[in-house]
Design an enzyme around this catalytic site. Sequence first.
Site, mmCIF file in Angstrom:
data_model
loop_
_atom_site.group_PDB
_atom_site.id
_atom_site.type_symbol
_atom_site.label_atom_id
_atom_site.label_comp_id
_atom_site.label_asym_id
_atom_site.label_seq_id
_atom_site.Cartn_x
_atom_site.Cartn_y
_atom_site.Cartn_z
ATOM 1 N N ASP A 10 14.855 0.016 0.539
ATOM 2 C CA ASP A 10 15.377 -0.134 1.703
ATOM 3 C C ASP A 10 16.484 -0.961 1.599
ATOM 4 O OD1 ASP A 10 16.039 -0.084 4.189
ATOM 5 O OD2 ASP A 10 14.281 -0.682 5.230
ATOM 6 N N PHE B 101 13.723 5.814 10.033
ATOM 7 C CA PHE B 101 12.407 5.462 9.185
ATOM 8 C C PHE B 101 11.474 6.950 9.386
ATOM 9 C CE2 PHE B 101 8.388 3.033 10.147
ATOM 10 C CZ PHE B 101 8.204 2.111 9.887
ATOM 11 N N VAL B 102 10.712 6.927 7.651
ATOM 12 C CA VAL B 102 9.670 7.528 8.126
ATOM 13 C C VAL B 102 8.736 7.081 7.528
ATOM 14 C CG1 VAL B 102 12.094 9.363 6.794
ATOM 15 C CG2 VAL B 102 10.886 7.507 5.423
ATOM 16 N N LYS C 63 0.942 -1.468 0.040
ATOM 17 C CA LYS C 63 -0.154 -0.042 0.121
ATOM 18 C C LYS C 63 0.958 1.235 -0.005
ATOM 19 C CE LYS C 63 -3.001 -2.528 3.328
ATOM 20 N NZ LYS C 63 -2.927 -2.847 4.905
ATOM 21 N N GLY C 64 2.226 1.450 0.961
ATOM 22 C CA GLY C 64 3.101 2.735 0.062
ATOM 23 C C GLY C 64 3.223 3.175 -0.562
ATOM 24 N N ASP D 156 3.619 3.974 6.115
ATOM 25 C CA ASP D 156 3.431 3.506 7.400
ATOM 26 C C ASP D 156 3.738 2.855 8.243
ATOM 27 O OD1 ASP D 156 3.512 1.427 6.153
ATOM 28 O OD2 ASP D 156 2.011 0.627 8.013
ATOM 29 N N GLU E 73 6.993 1.847 -6.779
ATOM 30 C CA GLU E 73 7.561 1.620 -5.344
ATOM 31 C C GLU E 73 7.857 2.987 -4.529
ATOM 32 O OE1 GLU E 73 8.489 -1.309 -3.367
ATOM 33 O OE2 GLU E 73 10.242 -1.858 -3.809
ATOM 34 N N ASP E 74 6.830 2.991 -3.356
ATOM 35 C CA ASP E 74 7.080 3.681 -2.110
ATOM 36 C C ASP E 74 8.649 4.438 -2.000
ATOM 37 O OD1 ASP E 74 8.026 1.705 -1.180
ATOM 38 O OD2 ASP E 74 6.315 2.263 0.956
HETATM 39 P P1 5GP Z 1 13.248 -3.363 0.950
HETATM 40 O O1 5GP Z 1 12.564 -4.006 0.643
HETATM 41 O O2 5GP Z 1 13.241 -2.537 0.231
HETATM 42 O O3 5GP Z 1 14.002 -3.864 2.174
HETATM 43 O O4 5GP Z 1 11.620 -2.308 2.006
HETATM 44 C C1 5GP Z 1 10.676 -2.208 1.148
HETATM 45 C C2 5GP Z 1 9.438 -1.542 1.648
HETATM 46 O O5 5GP Z 1 9.575 -1.978 3.081
HETATM 47 C C3 5GP Z 1 9.248 -1.159 0.867
HETATM 48 O O6 5GP Z 1 8.226 -0.454 0.389
HETATM 49 C C4 5GP Z 1 8.192 0.091 2.957
HETATM 50 O O7 5GP Z 1 6.685 -1.014 2.997
HETATM 51 C C5 5GP Z 1 9.308 -0.616 3.607
HETATM 52 N N1 5GP Z 1 10.156 0.376 4.377
HETATM 53 C C6 5GP Z 1 11.171 0.380 3.709
HETATM 54 N N2 5GP Z 1 11.664 1.670 4.463
HETATM 55 C C7 5GP Z 1 10.722 2.118 4.514
HETATM 56 C C8 5GP Z 1 10.620 3.427 5.955
HETATM 57 O O8 5GP Z 1 12.085 3.910 6.555
HETATM 58 N N3 5GP Z 1 9.269 3.511 6.114
HETATM 59 C C9 5GP Z 1 8.254 3.179 5.664
HETATM 60 N N4 5GP Z 1 7.325 3.800 6.232
HETATM 61 N N5 5GP Z 1 8.411 1.995 5.282
HETATM 62 C C10 5GP Z 1 9.582 1.513 5.091
#
Ligand code: 5GP
Length: 183
Positions: free
Chosen positions: A107, A156-157, A47-48, A163, A103-104
């Site tokens: 990370d 963490f944002v 949903k991000g 969310d 993507e939002d």
């Molecule tokens: P990844 O698979 O790249 O580690 O993480 C991707 C997902 O983790 C993102 O699509 C998001 O939903 C969540 N995420 C990663 N960092 C943050 C952050 O700083 N804040 C929030 N709210 N969600 C995050």
Amino acid sequence: MNITTAENDIEYIMFSEERIKKRVAELGEELTEMYKDSVPIFGCVLKGASVFYTDLVRSYKGPMFMDFISVSSYGQAAKSSGTVSFKKDFDNDLKGKDVIIVEDIVDSGLTLKYLKELLRQRDIKSVRTIALLNKYECHPQELDTDLFGFKIENQFVVGYGLDYAGYYRNLPYIGVLKKSVYE
Ligand code: 5GP
């Protein structure tokens, strides 16, 4: 979990509503130029990315289709679980199509890697990835998205679709969440 109000829980605003609006408009223009000879499918990662997505598609000027996929790597926590779970697939048949994955935030890059592998099996004409935020220190460079809005450090944002345990997605800005809320 110590959620109260955004005024209390947000340490500081990292990107204001105005700044996001300007950057999203630039990204929309860039994509409009890139896909001027195509009708791409914009794939929103729920949903991000939902808030970013709805602004991005409205700043895109050419013909396009919308579609949605849902995956999750965070669950209720402020840290990735290390595994990606798949919840909802795209509705469109993507075969032979130009696809833009929206993507939002990237990370660890795990979600993006998972999505790219999934799409590789589908005989797609082309795939590009775009994320609003890029936590550039947290993943190898080859997992960067092709386009992104802003590079950020490892904090963490929340807000603008992002969310913590389902809260704060409706904030119009992106802010850093106080550690006391989730630690
Ligand atoms: P990844 O698979 O790249 O580690 O993480 C991707 C997902 O983790 C993102 O699509 C998001 O939903 C969540 N995420 C990663 N960092 C943050 C952050 O700083 N804040 C929030 N709210 N969600 C995050």
